[in-house]
Structures are given as C-alpha cells and as structure tokens.
Design an enzyme around this catalytic site. Structure first.
Site, short mmCIF file in Angstrom:
data_model
loop_
_atom_site.label_atom_id
_atom_site.label_comp_id
_atom_site.label_asym_id
_atom_site.label_seq_id
_atom_site.Cartn_x
_atom_site.Cartn_y
_atom_site.Cartn_z
N SER A 145 47.20 48.01 38.72
CA SER A 145 46.18 48.97 38.33
C SER A 145 45.23 49.18 39.51
O SER A 145 45.11 48.31 40.38
CB SER A 145 45.39 48.40 37.15
OG SER A 145 44.23 49.17 36.91
N TYR A 157 40.50 41.79 32.72
CA TYR A 157 41.65 42.68 32.96
C TYR A 157 41.83 42.88 34.47
O TYR A 157 42.93 42.78 35.01
CB TYR A 157 41.40 44.02 32.26
CG TYR A 157 42.46 45.07 32.50
CD1 TYR A 157 43.77 44.88 32.07
CD2 TYR A 157 42.15 46.27 33.16
CE1 TYR A 157 44.75 45.85 32.29
CE2 TYR A 157 43.12 47.24 33.38
CZ TYR A 157 44.41 47.03 32.95
OH TYR A 157 45.38 47.99 33.17
#
Ligand SMILES: NC(=O)c1ccc[n+]([C@@H]2O[C@H](COP(=O)([O-])OP(=O)(O)OC[C@H]3O[C@@H](n4cnc5c(N)ncnc54)[C@H](OP(=O)(O)O)[C@@H]3O)[C@@H](O)[C@H]2O)c1
Length: 248
Positions: A145, A157
């Site tokens: 990501s 995350y």
C-alpha cells in the site's frame, strides 16, 4: 496453438481474488491468456468470478483458503500446482485494514491485520518458493500500500504494509539469482469494498478524509500488475506506487 497473448501457457495463483484488486487482476491476467487459480475465504464470490472467467474462455480453479492459516495457505498452493502442473506467478493480494489511529484500533484488530497482511503473505510465499526454484523461474507480486511507504493516519495497518514492502524488496534481492522476480505494488486509495469491512466509526472517518476525491479503480491496479508480469524475464519491476491524482 499459436497465440499472441503475452501470458499464454502461464499459471497464476491469486490469493485474495474474491473482490476488488484481486478479482480485477484475475480478469486482466486471463485476458492475456494466463490460467488462474483464484483463492479467498468467500467461495460463492470465487465461483461467480470463475463463471465470468469461463464465459471468456479462460481456465480457472477456485480454491477456498484463509491465507493467515499456514496449513490452508500450503494446501492452496499445493492444489494450484497439482491442478495446473506449474506455478509461474503468485499474487499476494489478500488484506484487511482498519485505517485508524493506534489508540482507536483494538488488539483484536492488530492481530487480524498482522495475521492476514503479513503472515498471510509469508505462508503462501513459503509454500510456493520450492516449485518456483525447481522451475528456475517465477514471479511473486505483493500488494502492499502507499501507506507501506509513506505515513498516513492508519498506524497498525501502515505498520503491516511497511513490513510487506520491506519484505518484498529484501526477498527480491535474495531470490533474483534463482530467476524469481518480486514486485511490490503500493496503491493509494482504490474504490473497492475494502472500507466496507471496517467498523462504522472508522469507515465514516475514512470516507470523510477521502471526500469526493476520485479514487483509483481496481482495474488501474490490475493494469499495473499486468505491466510488471509481462516484462521480459530480465526485467524486474521492483516497486510501483500509484496514487489518485488528487490524493496528497
Ligand atoms: N482499496 C484500497 O484503497 C487499497 C489501497 C492500498 C492497498 N490496498 C490493498 O489491496 C489489497 C486488496 O484490497 P481491495 O482494495 O481489493 O479490497 P477487498 O475488495 O476488500 O479485497 C480484499 C481481498 O482479500 C481477501 N482476504 C481478506 N482476508 C483474507 C484471508 N484471511 N484469507 C484469504 N483472503 C483474504 C478477501 O477475500 P475473502 O474475504 O473472501 O477472504 C478479498 O478477496 C489488500 O491487501 C489491501 O490492503 C487496498
């Protein structure tokens, strides 16, 4: 049979193919002639995708697997290789995210993110490497990501995705000599069902942050992956970072 498709005769296993980026990537690879094993936990979603692929004349195998479970991840890889006889590409797309600050994330959520986003990457790679090494060729694609490279307000995350990006580059250096390529894909905001799996308060905060910005489409990421896996074998596309034009 003569064909000008770039991935004819190649086999890809896509872990996390039941929706979003994984599903779009499966369709893109099939369009270029690859045979695909599609895996995730939601079997009905995989069956529906498999049906679409067969309608397009593609060869597909749907496998139910939770990548955060070592035995299931190993069985998933074994099944794909058993059915297709080889494995040219392993695409690690499966991921979960609670895009929230540290203090607004529960310990159960930490655990799920570490298990799916990191262990769920290591287990399939561990299972797939011996076959790729025997073949003397293979390509591992890791969907990390933008939050695995830059800092966004999604602490845990982001940590799991930094681990994924670091691991991808380190693995690339380790196994390139075996003819195995490693590509890390780092998207910014993509319009998928990803945020719909978040807790309501977290989802609302994310939606507010994104506002009316035009996000990327899953097909945009699939096109980037297709670019990486269709390069000549001497070319390793290391990292592709793609952001919506308007995203800071
Ligand atoms: N959307 C974004 O803005 C964005 C941005 C950057 C990076 N990413 C990354 O892109 C990847 C794909 O996300 P997406 O946006 O396409 O969201 P998505 O539509 O929610 O897809 C997530 C996929 O992961 C699978 N998955 C989740 N947990 C799993 C598990 N334990 N075992 C096997 N499969 C599992 C899901 O399938 P099942 O639920 O059926 O198992 C689904 O196929 C993720 O790694 C995510 O972190 C997304």
């Amino acid at each position: 049979m003569q064909t000008d498709k770039k991935l004819s005769g190649r086999v890809a296993l896509i872990a996390g193919a039941s929706s979003g980026i994984g599903a779009a990537t499966a369709l893109a690879l099939v369009e270029e002639g690859a045979s695909v094993a599609i895996a995730a936990r939601r079997m009905p979603r995989l069956e529906a995708l498999a049906e679409r692929i067969r309608e397009r004349g593609g060869e597909v195998l749907a496998i139910e697997a939770d990548v955060s479970d070592e035995a299931q991840a190993a069985a998933m890889v074994e099944r794909a290789i058993g059915d297709f006889g080889r494995l040219d590409m392993l695409l690690c797309v499966a991921g979960v995210g609670v895009a929230a600050p540290f203090r607004n994330t529960t310990t159960a959520e930490y655990q799920e993110m570490v298990e799916v986003n990191f262990l769920g990457l290591l287990y399939p790679i561990h299972a797939a490497l011996p076959a790729m090494q025997r073949q003397g060729a293979g390509h591992i694609v890791i969907v990390s990501s933008g939050t695995g490279r830059y800092i966004h307000p999604s602490t845990v995350y982001s940590g799991t995705k930094h681990a994924a990006s670091a691991m991808a580059e380190s693995l690339r250096r380790e196994i390139g000599r075996d003819g195995i390529r490693v590509t890390c894909i780092e998207p910014g905001a993509v319009r998928t069902e990803f945020t719909s799996h978040m807790r309501a308060s977290v989802r609302e905060a994310v939606e507010q942050r994104l506002g009316d910005m035009e996000q990327l489409e899953a097909a945009d990421i699939a096109a980037a992956i297709l670019y990486a896996v269709t390069q000549p074998r001497r070319v390793n596309v290391n990292i592709l970072t793609l952001y919506p034009t308007e995203q800071a």
